[in-house]
Scaffold this active site. Structure first.
Site, PDB file in Angstrom:
ATOM      1  N   SER A   1      -9.078   1.458  56.025  1.00  0.00           N
ATOM      2  CA  SER A   1      -8.889   0.017  56.041  1.00  0.00           C
ATOM      3  C   SER A   1      -7.859  -0.392  55.006  1.00  0.00           C
ATOM      4  O   SER A   1      -7.607  -1.565  54.815  1.00  0.00           O
ATOM      5  CB  SER A   1     -10.219  -0.686  55.770  1.00  0.00           C
ATOM      6  OG  SER A   1     -10.702  -0.317  54.503  1.00  0.00           O
TER       7      SER A   1
ATOM      8  N   ASP B   1     -26.283  -0.255  54.209  1.00  0.00           N
ATOM      9  CA  ASP B   1     -26.662   1.019  54.821  1.00  0.00           C
ATOM     10  C   ASP B   1     -26.925   2.096  53.765  1.00  0.00           C
ATOM     11  O   ASP B   1     -27.792   2.953  53.950  1.00  0.00           O
ATOM     12  CB  ASP B   1     -25.573   1.498  55.791  1.00  0.00           C
ATOM     13  CG  ASP B   1     -24.243   1.684  55.091  1.00  0.00           C
ATOM     14  OD1 ASP B   1     -23.671   0.660  54.654  1.00  0.00           O
ATOM     15  OD2 ASP B   1     -23.780   2.828  54.950  1.00  0.00           O
TER      16      ASP B   1
ATOM     17  N   GLY C   1     -23.756  -5.135  54.023  1.00  0.00           N
ATOM     18  CA  GLY C   1     -23.620  -3.741  54.453  1.00  0.00           C
ATOM     19  C   GLY C   1     -24.465  -2.834  53.592  1.00  0.00           C
ATOM     20  O   GLY C   1     -23.949  -2.022  52.828  1.00  0.00           O
TER      21      GLY C   1
ATOM     22  N   LYS D   1      -8.301   5.629  44.979  1.00  0.00           N
ATOM     23  CA  LYS D   1      -8.154   6.546  46.111  1.00  0.00           C
ATOM     24  C   LYS D   1      -7.008   7.549  45.931  1.00  0.00           C
ATOM     25  O   LYS D   1      -6.990   8.600  46.556  1.00  0.00           O
ATOM     26  CB  LYS D   1      -7.952   5.764  47.403  1.00  0.00           C
ATOM     27  CG  LYS D   1      -9.168   4.939  47.813  1.00  0.00           C
ATOM     28  CD  LYS D   1      -9.912   5.597  48.918  1.00  0.00           C
ATOM     29  CE  LYS D   1     -11.093   4.824  49.466  1.00  0.00           C
ATOM     30  NZ  LYS D   1     -11.313   3.458  49.045  1.00  0.00           N
TER      31      LYS D   1
ATOM     32  N   SER E   1     -12.744  -0.635  40.939  1.00  0.00           N
ATOM     33  CA  SER E   1     -12.187   0.361  41.865  1.00  0.00           C
ATOM     34  C   SER E   1     -10.794   0.061  42.384  1.00  0.00           C
ATOM     35  O   SER E   1     -10.049   0.977  42.732  1.00  0.00           O
ATOM     36  CB  SER E   1     -13.142   0.543  43.047  1.00  0.00           C
ATOM     37  OG  SER E   1     -13.349  -0.693  43.707  1.00  0.00           O
TER      38      SER E   1
ATOM     39  N   GLU F   1     -23.513  -2.044  46.683  1.00  0.00           N
ATOM     40  CA  GLU F   1     -22.964  -2.363  48.006  1.00  0.00           C
ATOM     41  C   GLU F   1     -22.935  -3.862  48.237  1.00  0.00           C
ATOM     42  O   GLU F   1     -23.701  -4.599  47.621  1.00  0.00           O
ATOM     43  CB  GLU F   1     -23.900  -1.823  49.096  1.00  0.00           C
ATOM     44  CG  GLU F   1     -23.991  -0.362  49.214  1.00  0.00           C
ATOM     45  CD  GLU F   1     -24.935  -0.015  50.351  1.00  0.00           C
ATOM     46  OE1 GLU F   1     -24.472   0.647  51.288  1.00  0.00           O
ATOM     47  OE2 GLU F   1     -26.117  -0.415  50.323  1.00  0.00           O
TER      48      GLU F   1
HETATM   49  C1  LIG Z   1     -12.455   2.819  49.196  1.00  0.00           C
HETATM   50  C2  LIG Z   1     -12.808   1.808  48.209  1.00  0.00           C
HETATM   51  C3  LIG Z   1     -14.128   1.610  47.810  1.00  0.00           C
HETATM   52  C4  LIG Z   1     -15.279   2.394  48.396  1.00  0.00           C
HETATM   53  O1  LIG Z   1     -15.172   3.764  48.070  1.00  0.00           O
HETATM   54  P1  LIG Z   1     -16.039   4.879  48.816  1.00  0.00           P
HETATM   55  O2  LIG Z   1     -15.559   6.153  48.248  1.00  0.00           O
HETATM   56  O3  LIG Z   1     -15.781   4.759  50.278  1.00  0.00           O
HETATM   57  O4  LIG Z   1     -17.461   4.584  48.513  1.00  0.00           O
HETATM   58  C5  LIG Z   1     -14.381   0.681  46.834  1.00  0.00           C
HETATM   59  N1  LIG Z   1     -13.388  -0.073  46.279  1.00  0.00           N
HETATM   60  C6  LIG Z   1     -12.111   0.086  46.645  1.00  0.00           C
HETATM   61  C7  LIG Z   1     -11.083  -0.764  45.999  1.00  0.00           C
HETATM   62  C8  LIG Z   1     -11.764   1.023  47.610  1.00  0.00           C
HETATM   63  O5  LIG Z   1     -10.492   1.179  47.966  1.00  0.00           O
END
Ligand SMILES: *Cc1c(COP(=O)(O)O)cnc(C)c1O
Length: 328
Positions: A79, A211, A209, A54, A305, A205
């Protein structure tokens, strides 16, 4: 309506974040490859600044603020990981930050956000609408709202992770990316389509969830209640208008995995790759493990991520489960 970003915007974002975001490592494991019969490349955004991808989108978005926006400040709702990313980016750029966070967000994420100097406004995520709270703060205090995924500069920033991955390892046969609101997946899709045109792009996903899957299949954005899953970074209730447009156009398929599969992946990350990955960060690898038999011999990119999880929770999740690879 805002126009969706293109690959050129991902390229511009890469220039803006250079020297501020880490160029995260790509890990490989002969053991995992042997087990799955394919060649996996793990792009480790758990090792990104603030512990998740992010930071890329947040820093890119805040870098584009004009003087007036910088003076008034930024507001964000999240969150957790977007909050920390905005808070650190704002701190680096000298911009005041206000973050709207759920009252039950992981303690480490709230503490980290405050630690970067941001003001935290708490809300009840099962009863209140964070988007409305964010919009109200923006309107009454003149702050600029940077949403966690449905924003062209955020999407372009997130795309830089995949740009780095493919530039480092070369073209891929498949790329797996976790899917919450779709910022990471849509940015990844822009980069992969440009740099590895024949790569199949998969979103993943949590089962609870789905969606995104339902939106993908029905051709219209499906809204759901906050899903109950250990993947707290993917507890989004719907895709964004921009992310959906890109996902619908560029993504090949969307899959779901169970919480148990996430924990099994988390165990392999810890035992075999020696990395701590939060449950949401395990989505992509969990799907690859399930689908490996259909991708024998392929070169597969896996976006890891994030790695923000309280150690007590990490231990509890692993202790409560069994499975995964047999330890050495
Ligand atoms: C925000 C986040 C996601 C999901 O990312 P999106 O861009 O909302 O699809 C997945 N993994 C981690 C660790 C995140 O912080």
């Amino acid at each position: 309506m805002t126009t969706p970003p293109t690959y050129a915007d991902v390229g511009d974002a890469a220039v803006r974040i250079a020297g501020h975001a880490h160029r995260t490592p790509v890990l490989t494991s002969r053991r995992v490859d042997a087990e799955l019969g394919a060649t996996l490349f793990f792009k480790c955004e758990n090792l990104q600044r603030t512990g998740a991808f992010k930071f890329r989108g947040a820093f890119n978005a805040l870098s584009r603020f004009d003087g007036e926006q910088r003076r008034a400040g930024v507001v964000a709702y999240s969150s957790g990981n977007h909050a920390q990313a905005i808070a650190l980016s704002a701190h680096i750029l000298g911009i005041p930050a206000t973050i709207v966070m759920p009252r039950d967000a992981p303690a480490s994420k709230v503490a980290a956000t405050r630690g970067y100097g941001a003001a935290v406004v708490e809300y009840d995520r099962y009863a209140q609408d964070r988007e409305e709270i964010g919009r109200t703060l923006a309107a009454t205090r003149g702050l600029t709202l940077v949403p966690p995924y449905d924003h062209p500069d955020v999407i372009a920033g997130q795309g830089t992770a995949t740009k780095e991955l493919i530039e480092e390892v070369g073209p891929l046969d498949a790329l797996f990316v976790c899917l919450g609101g779709g910022g990471l997946l849509s940015g990844a899709a822009l980069a992969a389509r440009e740099l590895s045109p024949n790569c199949r792009i998969h979103g993943v996903e949590p089962e609870a969830g789905d969606d995104g899957l339902r939106s993908f299949r029905s051709g219209t954005v499906v809204h759901i209640d906050t899903p109950a899953t250990i993947a707290d970074g993917a507890q989004t209730q719907h895709l964004g208008a921009l992310t959906f447009e890109i996902i619908r156009r560029e993504v090949d398929d969307i899959h779901t995995v169970s919480d148990a599969e996430l924990v099994a992946a988390m165990r392999i990350f810890a035992s075999t790759l020696k990395i701590v990955v939060e449950p949401t960060g395990c989505l992509a690898f969990a799907a690859v493990r399930r689908l490996a038999a259909t991708m024998a011999g392929q070169r597969i990119g896996v976006l890891v991520s994030g790695g923000n999880i309280d150690l007590d929770r990490f231990t509890a999740l692993l202790t409560a489960s069994s499975g995964g690879l047999v330890p050495h």
